[in-house]
Design a protein around this motif. Sequence first.
Motif, short mmCIF file in Angstrom:
data_model
loop_
_atom_site.label_atom_id
_atom_site.label_comp_id
_atom_site.label_asym_id
_atom_site.label_seq_id
_atom_site.Cartn_x
_atom_site.Cartn_y
_atom_site.Cartn_z
N LEU A 31 0.39 -1.00 0.14
CA LEU A 31 -0.15 0.47 0.00
C LEU A 31 0.52 1.39 -0.08
O LEU A 31 1.73 1.20 0.91
CB LEU A 31 -0.60 0.21 1.13
N SER A 32 0.57 2.67 -0.80
CA SER A 32 1.23 3.53 -0.94
C SER A 32 0.56 4.96 -0.73
O SER A 32 -0.54 4.34 -1.71
CB SER A 32 1.57 3.39 -2.63
N VAL A 33 0.84 5.74 -0.28
CA VAL A 33 0.04 6.88 -0.27
C VAL A 33 1.13 8.15 -0.59
O VAL A 33 2.03 8.00 0.18
CB VAL A 33 -0.86 6.90 1.28
N GLU A 34 0.75 8.50 -1.42
CA GLU A 34 2.23 9.41 -1.96
C GLU A 34 0.54 10.81 -1.90
O GLU A 34 0.14 10.41 -2.40
CB GLU A 34 2.38 9.38 -3.67
N ILE A 35 1.85 11.73 -1.41
CA ILE A 35 0.83 13.30 -1.06
C ILE A 35 1.61 14.65 -1.84
O ILE A 35 2.75 14.92 -1.17
CB ILE A 35 1.17 13.20 0.38
N GLY A 36 1.27 14.69 -2.68
CA GLY A 36 1.68 15.22 -3.78
C GLY A 36 0.62 16.78 -3.52
O GLY A 36 -0.72 16.67 -3.75
#
Length: 236
Positions: free
Chosen positions: A83-88
Amino acid sequence: MCIVFIYNGVNDVESEYSLILISNRDEHFNRPAQCMSPWIDDCTVYGGRGRIVSDYVRSEMGMTDYVECIHDYSMQCNEFVFLSVEIGNLTPKIKTYSNATDEVNQWTDTYLGFSNSLPNRPLKKVEAGKKYLKDICSRLNKTKDKSQLIDELIYLLKNNERHLPDNQLESRQPNLYKELSSIFVHIPKGKYGTRAHTIMLLSKSGHIDLIEISMRSPIDDENPYWERSEFQIDLL
């Protein structure tokens, strides 16, 4: 059998949070583990040391490109969900990769949950936890209520209600499916269960509250001592 729940509040105009992520780490009590803290060799990284996760957070690649780089290695591993949560720009981009299906999926739902099953085939306890999370986040979506929000999220993570029947879980774990059917897992005879809770709150102003509550080692499974670590991070 770890479990993760996510509230993606970026499009919720009533909420002051972009993201709320909570999780339970389940593992054997005799396995060496440390409390969450910044890495000595990289103070921008907090958390575990598994190869896939640690290599990813230290890379500058997006999740899809990273999965391509580790493809051969991931095919040699037991089945897992990454699981990946990228915050841009404070906008969460939530993706999962399963080596069982060799697929990357992006998720835009407001409420999400993942555990030890394919992401599109959630266990009963995952579905239940998403409902609990929705109730909490719909009521406590202002930063002034942060203390109560954290308390209720911890209560969710400590929920030991069994969510049965669950045919998928029973077929995969015929001897332990009852014990594994709750969000909080405790199996004294196997010296296994939930030994850490993690909470991450990301406000729309760019402030992160990172909290871990974990069993202190060596673990007395009948009377564990829980330690709490808290960190504050500002992204803007």
